[in-house]
Design a protein around this motif. Sequence first.
Motif, PDB file in Angstrom:
ATOM      1  N   ASN A   1      -3.661   8.603   2.314  1.00 52.70           N
ATOM      2  CA  ASN A   1      -4.380   8.154   1.115  1.00 52.70           C
ATOM      3  C   ASN A   1      -4.746   9.343   0.225  1.00 52.70           C
TER       4      ASN A   1
ATOM      5  N   ASP B   1       0.835  -1.200   0.000  1.00 54.93           N
ATOM      6  CA  ASP B   1       0.000   0.000   0.000  1.00 54.93           C
ATOM      7  C   ASP B   1       0.874   1.255   0.000  1.00 54.93           C
TER       8      ASP B   1
ATOM      9  N   GLN C   1       3.304   1.310  10.459  1.00 53.90           N
ATOM     10  CA  GLN C   1       2.192   1.641   9.584  1.00 53.90           C
ATOM     11  C   GLN C   1       1.457   2.830  10.201  1.00 53.90           C
ATOM     12  N   LEU C   2       0.509   3.366   9.474  1.00 51.03           N
ATOM     13  CA  LEU C   2      -0.208   4.567   9.917  1.00 51.03           C
ATOM     14  C   LEU C   2      -0.785   4.397  11.328  1.00 51.03           C
TER      15      LEU C   2
ATOM     16  N   SER D   1       0.208   4.428   0.549  1.00 54.59           N
ATOM     17  CA  SER D   1       0.014   5.359   1.664  1.00 54.59           C
ATOM     18  C   SER D   1       0.711   4.853   2.928  1.00 54.59           C
ATOM     19  N   GLU D   2       0.659   3.545   3.163  1.00 57.44           N
ATOM     20  CA  GLU D   2       1.357   2.963   4.323  1.00 57.44           C
ATOM     21  C   GLU D   2       2.872   3.039   4.131  1.00 57.44           C
ATOM     22  N   ASN D   3       3.320   2.783   2.904  1.00 59.29           N
ATOM     23  CA  ASN D   3       4.753   2.883   2.604  1.00 59.29           C
ATOM     24  C   ASN D   3       5.260   4.301   2.825  1.00 59.29           C
TER      25      ASN D   3
ATOM     26  N   GLY E   1       5.765   4.879   6.480  1.00 60.62           N
ATOM     27  CA  GLY E   1       6.933   4.122   6.923  1.00 60.62           C
ATOM     28  C   GLY E   1       8.240   4.808   6.548  1.00 60.62           C
TER      29      GLY E   1
END
Length: 205
Positions: free
Chosen positions: A197, A83, A184-185, A85-87, A90
């Motif tokens: 996102n 994902d 992660q978020l 947005s998660e990357n 991070g």
Amino acid sequence: MSKRHSQKYKIDRRMGENIWGRPKSPVNRREYGPGQHGQRRKGKLSDFGIQLRAKQKLKGYYGNISEKQFLSIYKEASRIKGDTSENLIGLLESRLDAIIYRAKFAATVFASRQFINHGHVLVNGKRVNIPSYRCKVGDVIEVRERSKQLAILIEATQLAERDVPDYLVADHNKMTATYQSMPQLADVPYPVIMEPNLVVEFYSR
């Protein structure tokens, strides 16, 4: 007021949110924007406006890093499997200035950047003075020996307004921190809602 404080508080007022959760933020007293037109009624934002605001808030949170740097991080996040947005979160959290801030070795992200620039930080035993340095899982970050008694460092470790997140293990006696895992978020203790996102949507237009 120094330029650094001025910039920090200006970001808060522009966003209309206390994005770092600081007790001295001017938003705690007045939520409207800065300038003579700050109190005007806000119109409804377009989809583009909402996405832009999300990007500016996330970018501002990490010390108002440059657009070029932020775009570069987004592009890297989009290339990594998973994902985007998660990357993105991070990668932002793996920056050395973010880790120094999260470990409570600095009171603000801006102070963290200055602390690193002045050569007070070691990564795996080697001095690093680049705030954007990308840490890897397992890296040990520490304050160099002769900097461990600095008043600003000791004061930062005693701040009660935030805790060290689970993806870092910090030892405030030895002034060391180990980067345990890429978060992660949901793992990141943002004082306000971040919407990576929408940042992805902004850059994907």
